[in-house]
Design an enzyme around this catalytic site. Structure first.
Site, mmCIF file in Angstrom:
data_model
loop_
_atom_site.group_PDB
_atom_site.id
_atom_site.type_symbol
_atom_site.label_atom_id
_atom_site.label_comp_id
_atom_site.label_asym_id
_atom_site.label_seq_id
_atom_site.Cartn_x
_atom_site.Cartn_y
_atom_site.Cartn_z
ATOM 1 C CD GLU A 152 20.705 54.926 38.106
ATOM 2 O OE1 GLU A 152 20.851 55.950 39.186
ATOM 3 O OE2 GLU A 152 20.806 54.663 37.911
ATOM 4 C CD GLU A 174 23.398 51.783 40.552
ATOM 5 O OE1 GLU A 174 23.329 51.233 41.597
ATOM 6 O OE2 GLU A 174 23.595 52.955 40.643
#
Ligand code: BGP
Length: 470
Positions: free
Chosen positions: A374, A160
């Site tokens: 995720e 991320e």
């Protein structure tokens, strides 16, 4: 129960700092978070889920409940405590044990090299906003590849890029806690893409076996209405959070469309954004060799224009309705009462995941394959006196998102190969502490005892259904 194919990977995800605890044990160095959390005094990263000592119990639980793959991260500061100096043999040994244990229980490890935990000296020197970190990261990556290439087939360079630097330089919820610094945020986005690219190219040049990818946090943005100014704000918001990084990842450069929007966002500061030719060459090369992209998707947001002063309130306590996000010249996240949200004001909207997957396929035909690396629901779970945890909300959330994945796969021909629930077990949440739980397994953090949530039983059934596919 499922449309997903037999070879679809059903997994669960974790991150070193959030599960391991033992933050000063066996020579581990300090990281970006340590001083920040000490100063805040809200919560400690120890003992977290005590995975450092209990990894075998957790990996065994994973295998018993149909989790075929486990996403972990390797803490840079266990391998090289100060980020750039000597190697710590205890750290090397620890991850070898963890990886061997995964194989013992037939759980495939997917390993991330940077999951928000920059070694402290590098963090104090500017973290990803300092380009020196790129060389240090490439050295760390090479050491790790050399050590574990026999045990790991799936690698992720960075987790991320947007979430880490948005927290660091825009919302202030992550260390060093700066706010509204758009230039630093964009510079650190670019530098992470260069670091990622260096590592992908190194991996391919040295001919390690296996696959390497990048994990992006992708939030889907929709305009709150049809007004032109709100549509434009949504477009800008998307480029700041998603589009700039997606171009860099898949094209290896930034399209004029993205650059001119970034220029609008930065105004006079645009000329200070440093993107060198050799960095773009590195990115161009990596974009053609990327094996997969990981999508972390939790929510969608509804946007309207915002040209007044910036104001952000991070809802890190789970008091519903307290979140505020308004950044001058980028946009405001507005309340949308039509869409359900959790206590931390994260909107629950599986359609956003489907839309994001379709967008990647359409905008970047070289995307190769997608893993949902995720997805999950933060919830204040309750442990009943008989040891059960009835987390129906989580089952509904995951079911809805798996259906969105199925739709993208079946109807829109998106090449999606796996889904990793966040998270395997309850753990420490960076800016929210311990009451925001995500796990399939409940942890009593006092005793460290594990309890099986209803969602784990449900996940096991899903896994069995996938196994039974043709
Ligand atoms: C992602 C991170 C994870 C995890 C998750 C949930 O951004 O990669 O590390 O923390 O979000 O977020 P939070 O813990 O803030 O609820």
């Amino acid at each position: 129960m499922t449309q997903l194919p037999k070879d679809f990977v059903l997994g669960a995800a974790t991150a070193a700092y959030q599960v391991e605890g033992a933050s000063t044990e066996d020579g581990k160095g300090r990281v970006s978070w340590d001083a920040f959390l000490e100063k805040q005094g809200r919560f400690s990263p120890d003992p977290a889920s005590d995975f450092y000592h209990r990894y075998e119990e957790d990996i065994k639980l994973a295998s018993e409940y149909g989790v075929k793959a486990l996403r972990i991260s390797i803490a840079w500061s266990r391998i090289i405590p100060d980020g750039t100096g000597d190697i710590n043999e205890k750290g090397i040994e620890y991850y070898r044990n963890v990886l061997e244990t995964c194989h013992k229980y037939h759980v495939e490890p997917y390993v991330t090299l940077h999951h928000f935990d920059t070694p402290e000296p590098l963090h104090f020197a500017g973290d990803w906003s300092n380009k020196d970190q790129i060389d240090a990261f490439a050295r760390f990556a090479e050491i790790v590849f050399d050590q574990y290439h026999d045990l790991v087939k799936y690698w992720v360079t960075i987790n991320e890029p947007i979430a880490y630097v948005l927290g660091q330089y825009i919302t202030g919820a992550f260390p060093p806690g700066e706010k509204y610094n758009k230039l630093k945020c964009l510079q650190a986005q670019h530098n992470q893409l260069v670091a990622h690219s260096r590592v992908v190219n190194l991996f391919k040049e040295k001919g390690y076996e296996g696959e390497i990818g990048l994990v992006h946090a992708l939030t889907q943005f929709y305009s709150i209405d049809d007004k032109l100014e709100n549509q434009i704000a949504t477009y800008k918001h998307d480029i700041f959070m998603n589009g700039f990084l997606l171009d860099g990842t898949f094209l290896g450069h930034y399209s004029l469309e993205k650059l001119s929007t970034v220029q609008q966002i930065l105004g006079d500061q645009f000329s200070n954004l440093e993107m060198k030719q050799d960095e773009l060459a590195e990115m161009g090369k990596a974009s053609q060799q990327l094996d997969f992209i990981g999508i972390n998707y939790y929510q969608s947001n509804w946007i309207k224009a915002h040209n007044e002063e910036s104001l952000i309130h991070h809802n890190g306590t789970g008091e519903k309705g307290t979140a505020i996000f308004r950044v001058k010249g980028i946009g405001e996240v507005v309340k949308n009462e039509a869409i359900p949200r959790n206590d931390w004001d994260w909107y629950i909207y599986p359609e956003g995941l489907r839309d994001m997957m379709i967008r990647i396929k359409e905008d970047y035909p070289n995307y190769n394959k997608i893993y949902i690396t995720e997805n999950g629901l933060g919830y204040k779970d309750v442990l009943e006196s008989d040891g059960s945890v009835h987390d129906k909300e989580r089952i509904d959330y995951v079911k809805g998102h798996i259906e969105a994945v199925e739709e993208a796969y079946e109807k829109h021909d998106v090449n999606v190969k796996g889904y990793f629930i966040w998270s395997l077990q309850d753990m420490f949440s960076w800016s929210n502490g311990y009451n925001k739980r995500y796990g399939l397994f409940y942890i009593d953090f006092e005793t460290q005892k594990r309890y099986v949530k209803d969602s784990a039983y449900w996940y096991k059934k899903l896994s069995e259904a996938i196994d039974q596919q043709q």
